[in-house]
Design a protein around this motif. Sequence first.
Motif, PDB file in Angstrom:
ATOM      1  N   VAL A 187      19.107  47.849  16.844  1.00 30.81           N
ATOM      2  CA  VAL A 187      18.686  46.577  16.284  1.00 30.81           C
ATOM      3  C   VAL A 187      18.540  46.245  14.730  1.00 30.81           C
ATOM      4  N   SER A 188      19.270  45.561  14.040  1.00 33.30           N
ATOM      5  CA  SER A 188      19.387  45.658  12.682  1.00 33.30           C
ATOM      6  C   SER A 188      18.620  44.354  12.199  1.00 33.30           C
ATOM      7  N   ILE A 189      18.234  44.617  10.841  1.00 32.09           N
ATOM      8  CA  ILE A 189      17.374  43.155  10.238  1.00 32.09           C
ATOM      9  C   ILE A 189      17.875  43.252   8.785  1.00 32.09           C
ATOM     10  N   ALA A 190      18.051  42.109   8.268  1.00 33.29           N
ATOM     11  CA  ALA A 190      18.418  42.183   7.078  1.00 33.29           C
ATOM     12  C   ALA A 190      17.963  40.752   6.313  1.00 33.29           C
ATOM     13  N   GLY A 191      17.870  40.584   5.042  1.00 31.11           N
ATOM     14  CA  GLY A 191      17.522  39.488   4.437  1.00 31.11           C
ATOM     15  C   GLY A 191      15.973  39.294   4.267  1.00 31.11           C
ATOM     16  N   GLY A 192      15.496  38.063   4.082  1.00 26.72           N
ATOM     17  CA  GLY A 192      14.110  37.949   4.280  1.00 26.72           C
ATOM     18  C   GLY A 192      13.660  38.194   2.713  1.00 26.72           C
ATOM     19  N   LYS A 193      12.274  37.808   2.644  1.00 30.39           N
ATOM     20  CA  LYS A 193      11.514  38.094   1.440  1.00 30.39           C
ATOM     21  C   LYS A 193      10.230  38.852   1.825  1.00 30.39           C
ATOM     22  N   TYR A 194       9.267  38.848   0.633  1.00 30.64           N
ATOM     23  CA  TYR A 194       8.135  39.699   0.707  1.00 30.64           C
ATOM     24  C   TYR A 194       7.298  38.689   1.660  1.00 30.64           C
ATOM     25  N   THR A 195       7.067  37.457   1.533  1.00 27.85           N
ATOM     26  CA  THR A 195       6.009  36.520   2.233  1.00 27.85           C
ATOM     27  C   THR A 195       6.544  36.429   3.873  1.00 27.85           C
ATOM     28  N   THR A 196       7.600  36.902   4.104  1.00 29.67           N
ATOM     29  CA  THR A 196       8.072  36.787   5.415  1.00 29.67           C
ATOM     30  C   THR A 196       8.416  38.147   6.349  1.00 29.67           C
ATOM     31  N   TYR A 197       8.393  39.299   5.683  1.00 28.44           N
ATOM     32  CA  TYR A 197       8.912  40.240   5.893  1.00 28.44           C
ATOM     33  C   TYR A 197       7.969  41.014   7.387  1.00 28.44           C
ATOM     34  N   ARG A 198       6.714  40.668   7.482  1.00 27.98           N
ATOM     35  CA  ARG A 198       5.975  40.945   8.487  1.00 27.98           C
ATOM     36  C   ARG A 198       6.391  39.913   9.963  1.00 27.98           C
ATOM     37  N   VAL A 199       6.829  39.084   9.841  1.00 28.82           N
ATOM     38  CA  VAL A 199       7.080  38.358  10.690  1.00 28.82           C
ATOM     39  C   VAL A 199       8.509  38.755  11.266  1.00 28.82           C
ATOM     40  N   MET A 200       9.295  39.078  10.297  1.00 32.58           N
ATOM     41  CA  MET A 200      10.719  39.448  10.919  1.00 32.58           C
ATOM     42  C   MET A 200      10.589  40.980  11.413  1.00 32.58           C
ATOM     43  N   ALA A 201       9.657  41.774  10.868  1.00 35.74           N
ATOM     44  CA  ALA A 201       9.212  43.050  11.601  1.00 35.74           C
ATOM     45  C   ALA A 201       8.787  42.827  12.864  1.00 35.74           C
ATOM     46  N   ALA A 202       8.113  41.951  13.159  1.00 32.95           N
ATOM     47  CA  ALA A 202       7.272  41.739  14.527  1.00 32.95           C
ATOM     48  C   ALA A 202       8.730  41.054  15.445  1.00 32.95           C
TER      49      ALA A 202
END
Length: 209
Positions: free
Chosen positions: A4-19
């Motif tokens: 599972v890979s993840i890319a992009g996003g920004k500081y304000t949304t990184y925790r949502v993306m991590a979840a």
Amino acid sequence: PGLVSIAGGKYTTYRVMAADAVDACNDYIPTRVAHSITERVPLLGADGYFALVNQCEHLGQRFNLHPYRIRRLLNRYGSLIDDVLQYADDDPSLLEPLAVAPQYLRVEVVYAVRNEAALHLEDVLARRTRISIEYAHRGVDCAQEVADLMAPALGWSAEDIAYEVDTYRARVEAEIASQREPDDASADALRASAPESRGQILEPVPVPE
């Protein structure tokens, strides 16, 4: 399969993306895994933040700072404010603002070096603080003062200080010049020609045979 890979996003949304990434991994794990709890895990400095906001007047008296200053520090560091201001215990002058970037206190520079791993002038002016984008001078006018504050903690000599200041100024000049170029390729070439304080990132990466 199973990656599972993840890319992009920004500081304000990184925790949502991590979840989302953690939950996506569940499809590949044979045992049952609980959902991500990141939204309930407080960031550093979050514990006690609201109680401290209600004590701005008291904290201002304690540290001999205007409540406006305290509120701003709380919004940047939260309950880590004691960790930041402790460096002024032996040197009250660190509670003074930077001469030409007065939104920031001198002690924040020291904290950036001692607690946030800032190793170069650019780290403080462009990354640990937002001086490079909040002031028209982009940090050039306070480069000398900030470098002088960083020097004792990093063991910089007078030559090291001059190198850091000159390098930062050259990088800002290249950035400004690049914004007058007619196309991205020309702008990128100008930025790439600027000196780099972190010389190791310019070294070629060895390729295994």
